[in-house]
Design an enzyme around this catalytic site. Structure first.
Site, PDB file in Angstrom:
ATOM      1  CG  ASP A  39     126.940  52.625  65.034  1.00 53.76           C
ATOM      2  OD1 ASP A  39     126.639  52.598  63.828  1.00 53.76           O
ATOM      3  OD2 ASP A  39     126.540  51.769  65.859  1.00 53.76           O
ATOM      4  CB  ILE A  40     123.720  52.767  69.330  1.00 60.11           C
ATOM      5  CG1 ILE A  40     123.186  52.756  70.749  1.00 60.11           C
ATOM      6  CG2 ILE A  40     123.351  51.502  68.585  1.00 60.11           C
ATOM      7  CD1 ILE A  40     121.674  52.811  70.837  1.00 60.11           C
ATOM      8  CD  GLU A 105     121.411  45.001  60.638  1.00 59.50           C
ATOM      9  OE1 GLU A 105     121.408  45.518  61.764  1.00 59.50           O
ATOM     10  OE2 GLU A 105     121.513  43.777  60.425  1.00 59.50           O
ATOM     11  CG  HIS A 110     123.431  54.906  57.530  1.00 54.83           C
ATOM     12  ND1 HIS A 110     122.223  54.368  57.164  1.00 54.83           N
ATOM     13  CD2 HIS A 110     124.206  53.858  57.905  1.00 54.83           C
ATOM     14  CE1 HIS A 110     122.267  53.056  57.326  1.00 54.83           C
ATOM     15  NE2 HIS A 110     123.473  52.718  57.755  1.00 54.83           N
TER      16      HIS A 110
HETATM   17  P1  5GP Z   1     123.682  49.674  58.530  1.00 53.64           P
HETATM   18  O1  5GP Z   1     123.795  48.196  58.716  1.00 53.64           O
HETATM   19  O2  5GP Z   1     122.262  50.082  58.195  1.00 53.64           O
HETATM   20  O3  5GP Z   1     124.684  50.223  57.578  1.00 53.64           O
HETATM   21  O4  5GP Z   1     124.085  50.307  59.922  1.00 53.64           O
HETATM   22  C1  5GP Z   1     123.167  50.816  60.849  1.00 53.64           C
HETATM   23  C2  5GP Z   1     123.954  51.274  62.050  1.00 53.64           C
HETATM   24  O5  5GP Z   1     123.097  52.020  62.874  1.00 53.64           O
HETATM   25  C3  5GP Z   1     124.544  50.155  62.910  1.00 53.64           C
HETATM   26  O6  5GP Z   1     125.949  50.300  63.000  1.00 53.64           O
HETATM   27  C4  5GP Z   1     123.851  50.329  64.266  1.00 53.64           C
HETATM   28  O7  5GP Z   1     124.699  50.061  65.365  1.00 53.64           O
HETATM   29  C5  5GP Z   1     123.425  51.785  64.220  1.00 53.64           C
HETATM   30  N1  5GP Z   1     122.222  52.087  64.985  1.00 53.64           N
HETATM   31  C6  5GP Z   1     121.047  51.400  64.966  1.00 53.64           C
HETATM   32  N2  5GP Z   1     120.154  51.988  65.789  1.00 53.64           N
HETATM   33  C7  5GP Z   1     120.781  53.069  66.322  1.00 53.64           C
HETATM   34  C8  5GP Z   1     120.353  54.083  67.247  1.00 53.64           C
HETATM   35  O8  5GP Z   1     119.226  54.099  67.745  1.00 53.64           O
HETATM   36  N3  5GP Z   1     121.265  55.040  67.560  1.00 53.64           N
HETATM   37  C9  5GP Z   1     122.524  55.043  67.016  1.00 53.64           C
HETATM   38  N4  5GP Z   1     123.331  56.033  67.408  1.00 53.64           N
HETATM   39  N5  5GP Z   1     122.952  54.112  66.157  1.00 53.64           N
HETATM   40  C10 5GP Z   1     122.078  53.132  65.807  1.00 53.64           C
END
Ligand code: 5GP
Length: 125
Positions: A39-40, A105, A110
């Protein structure tokens, strides 16, 4: 900004672009069914995202529409990544945020894999 997990798949979402190689990622594992990468913005010492290769918006979409092979392949990949990262013995946490109230988000299904320290309460508050 949370996204609706029930609409049409957006092929321009960030994970779709990572899958196509248009954006970089720190890859942990890849096979026919899944890609895993760091994760970034990590929330734990180990914070890896595991995504299916197919175009599924959310867990709701994946669990209803994916083939048995895709589901089995994905789940086995999640387990393998956790094992290969040495997390089986200490333990780890899997999270899949789904839709608006789930706080999702990125509209490509995932699983977050967290580990590397005691993770505390399941939800804040
Ligand atoms: P969600 O809220 O959708 O479950 O989590 C999305 C996750 O994706 C977040 O933890 C965010 O930090 C990660 N994320 C968003 N954009 C990127 C990216 O461009 N690269 C990586 N490696 N992680 C990302």
């Amino acid at each position: 900004m949370p996204v609706d997990g029930t609409g049409a798949y957006d092929p321009q979402n960030v994970f779709a672009r990572i899958l196509r190689g248009e954006l970089p990622c720190r890859k942990v594992y890849e096979d026919e069914y899944a890609l895993a990468f760091h994760d970034i913005a990590p929330k734990a010492p180990i914070h890896v995202l595991v995504i299916p290769k197919g175009a599924y918006i959310s867990f709701a979409d994946f669990s209803a529409q994916a083939s048995e092979a895709e589901i089995a392949g994905f789940i086995r990949a999640v387990g393998k990544v956790a094992r290969d990262l040495g997390l089986e013995a200490p333990g780890y946490r899997l999270v899949s945020n789904t839709g608006i109230e789930g706080g999702q988000e990125v509209p490509h299904f995932h699983v977050h894999l967290f580990g590397g320290r005691p993770l505390g309460a399941m939800l804040p508050g």
